[in-house]
Write a protein that holds these residues in place. Sequence first.
Motif, PDB file in Angstrom:
ATOM      1  N   ARG A 245      34.507  55.541  27.731  1.00 58.25           N
ATOM      2  CA  ARG A 245      33.863  54.317  28.185  1.00 58.25           C
ATOM      3  C   ARG A 245      33.377  54.540  29.612  1.00 58.25           C
ATOM      4  O   ARG A 245      34.143  54.484  30.552  1.00 58.25           O
ATOM      5  CB  ARG A 245      34.820  53.153  28.083  1.00 58.25           C
ATOM      6  N   MET A 246      32.090  54.809  29.716  1.00 52.50           N
ATOM      7  CA  MET A 246      31.465  55.097  31.000  1.00 52.50           C
ATOM      8  C   MET A 246      31.059  53.765  31.651  1.00 52.50           C
ATOM      9  O   MET A 246      31.198  52.715  31.053  1.00 52.50           O
ATOM     10  CB  MET A 246      30.244  55.990  30.784  1.00 52.50           C
ATOM     11  N   GLU A 247      30.521  53.833  32.853  1.00 52.87           N
ATOM     12  CA  GLU A 247      30.100  52.608  33.544  1.00 52.87           C
ATOM     13  C   GLU A 247      28.968  51.905  32.815  1.00 52.87           C
ATOM     14  O   GLU A 247      28.890  50.687  32.805  1.00 52.87           O
ATOM     15  CB  GLU A 247      29.657  52.931  34.968  1.00 52.87           C
ATOM     16  N   ASN A 248      28.061  52.675  32.228  1.00 50.00           N
ATOM     17  CA  ASN A 248      26.851  52.081  31.665  1.00 50.00           C
ATOM     18  C   ASN A 248      26.736  52.181  30.150  1.00 50.00           C
ATOM     19  O   ASN A 248      25.852  51.572  29.567  1.00 50.00           O
ATOM     20  CB  ASN A 248      25.619  52.720  32.306  1.00 50.00           C
ATOM     21  N   LEU A 249      27.618  52.976  29.498  1.00 49.88           N
ATOM     22  CA  LEU A 249      27.578  53.100  28.046  1.00 49.88           C
ATOM     23  C   LEU A 249      28.831  53.821  27.572  1.00 49.88           C
ATOM     24  O   LEU A 249      29.644  54.260  28.370  1.00 49.88           O
ATOM     25  CB  LEU A 249      26.320  53.837  27.567  1.00 49.88           C
ATOM     26  N   VAL A 250      28.952  53.945  26.257  1.00 49.70           N
ATOM     27  CA  VAL A 250      30.052  54.688  25.660  1.00 49.70           C
ATOM     28  C   VAL A 250      29.511  56.034  25.188  1.00 49.70           C
ATOM     29  O   VAL A 250      28.474  56.091  24.530  1.00 49.70           O
ATOM     30  CB  VAL A 250      30.661  53.910  24.471  1.00 49.70           C
ATOM     31  N   LEU A 251      30.225  57.102  25.556  1.00 48.16           N
ATOM     32  CA  LEU A 251      29.893  58.425  25.058  1.00 48.16           C
ATOM     33  C   LEU A 251      30.894  58.746  23.958  1.00 48.16           C
ATOM     34  O   LEU A 251      32.104  58.638  24.154  1.00 48.16           O
ATOM     35  CB  LEU A 251      29.988  59.470  26.170  1.00 48.16           C
ATOM     36  N   GLU A 252      30.369  59.105  22.790  1.00 48.38           N
ATOM     37  CA  GLU A 252      31.200  59.363  21.617  1.00 48.38           C
ATOM     38  C   GLU A 252      31.070  60.831  21.222  1.00 48.38           C
ATOM     39  O   GLU A 252      29.962  61.355  21.145  1.00 48.38           O
ATOM     40  CB  GLU A 252      30.717  58.470  20.471  1.00 48.38           C
ATOM     41  N   PHE A 253      32.215  61.476  20.984  1.00 44.82           N
ATOM     42  CA  PHE A 253      32.219  62.814  20.407  1.00 44.82           C
ATOM     43  C   PHE A 253      32.631  62.676  18.947  1.00 44.82           C
ATOM     44  O   PHE A 253      33.582  61.961  18.622  1.00 44.82           O
ATOM     45  CB  PHE A 253      33.197  63.744  21.136  1.00 44.82           C
ATOM     46  N   ILE A 254      31.913  63.370  18.064  1.00 45.01           N
ATOM     47  CA  ILE A 254      32.130  63.266  16.622  1.00 45.01           C
ATOM     48  C   ILE A 254      32.312  64.653  16.028  1.00 45.01           C
ATOM     49  O   ILE A 254      31.476  65.538  16.232  1.00 45.01           O
ATOM     50  CB  ILE A 254      30.921  62.599  15.924  1.00 45.01           C
ATOM     51  N   GLU A 255      33.405  64.821  15.268  1.00 46.02           N
ATOM     52  CA  GLU A 255      33.608  66.022  14.468  1.00 46.02           C
ATOM     53  C   GLU A 255      33.658  65.587  13.004  1.00 46.02           C
ATOM     54  O   GLU A 255      34.573  64.876  12.597  1.00 46.02           O
ATOM     55  CB  GLU A 255      34.916  66.716  14.835  1.00 46.02           C
ATOM     56  N   PRO A 256      32.678  65.973  12.201  1.00 43.61           N
ATOM     57  CA  PRO A 256      32.653  65.558  10.795  1.00 43.61           C
ATOM     58  C   PRO A 256      33.791  66.189   9.992  1.00 43.61           C
ATOM     59  O   PRO A 256      34.293  67.263  10.332  1.00 43.61           O
ATOM     60  CB  PRO A 256      31.314  66.065  10.279  1.00 43.61           C
TER      61      PRO A 256
END
Length: 149
Positions: free
Chosen positions: A69-80
Motif C-alpha cells: 500500500r503505497m502513498e498513491n496506489l497499491v502495488l500488487e505482486f502476482i505469482e500464478p
Amino acid sequence: MEKDNTILGTTFICQVAILVRDVEKATRRFAELLGVPVPNIILANEDGSDTVTYLGQPTQGRVRLSFFRMENLVLEFIEPTEDPTTWKDFLDTKGPGVHHIAFKAKNRMLETAAKLEDFGYPLIQHGDKYAYVESTADLGVILELLDID
C-alpha cells in the motif's frame, strides 16, 4: 479524481500489478528496497469462494499475491498457480512484468466492462470483485476494473 464522462467512469488508477515467478522473493526484495515490513503473501481463492471465469470458462483462479500500500496506489505482486488464468498465460508467454493497471469501478464493474467491450476491449477474465479487459494491442497493458470503494 472521478470523472463520470469517461468510458471507464474514472481517471483514478488505484493499483498496478506485476507478474512474477517467485512472489516470496519479489515481495521480500521490494520490501528491502522500500525499507518496509514484508507484507503477507496470500493464496487467493484457495477455497473456491470466488466465481472466476477465464475466456468464458470457469476456473478455480487461484493465485499467490502480496500487496504494498503505497502513498498513491497499491502495488500488487502476482505469482500464478497452474489454474487456467490470464496471469498464467501472460507469464508463460511474455514472462514477468506489468500485467495490469486497475481503476475503481464500484457498483459498475460489469457495466463498465460492457462499455469497454463496445470500445474494442473484450472481457477476458472476471471474478466477483474484478474484471480484466484485453487492451494490450493498443495500450500495452490489460485494464482491470475493481468493484471497490
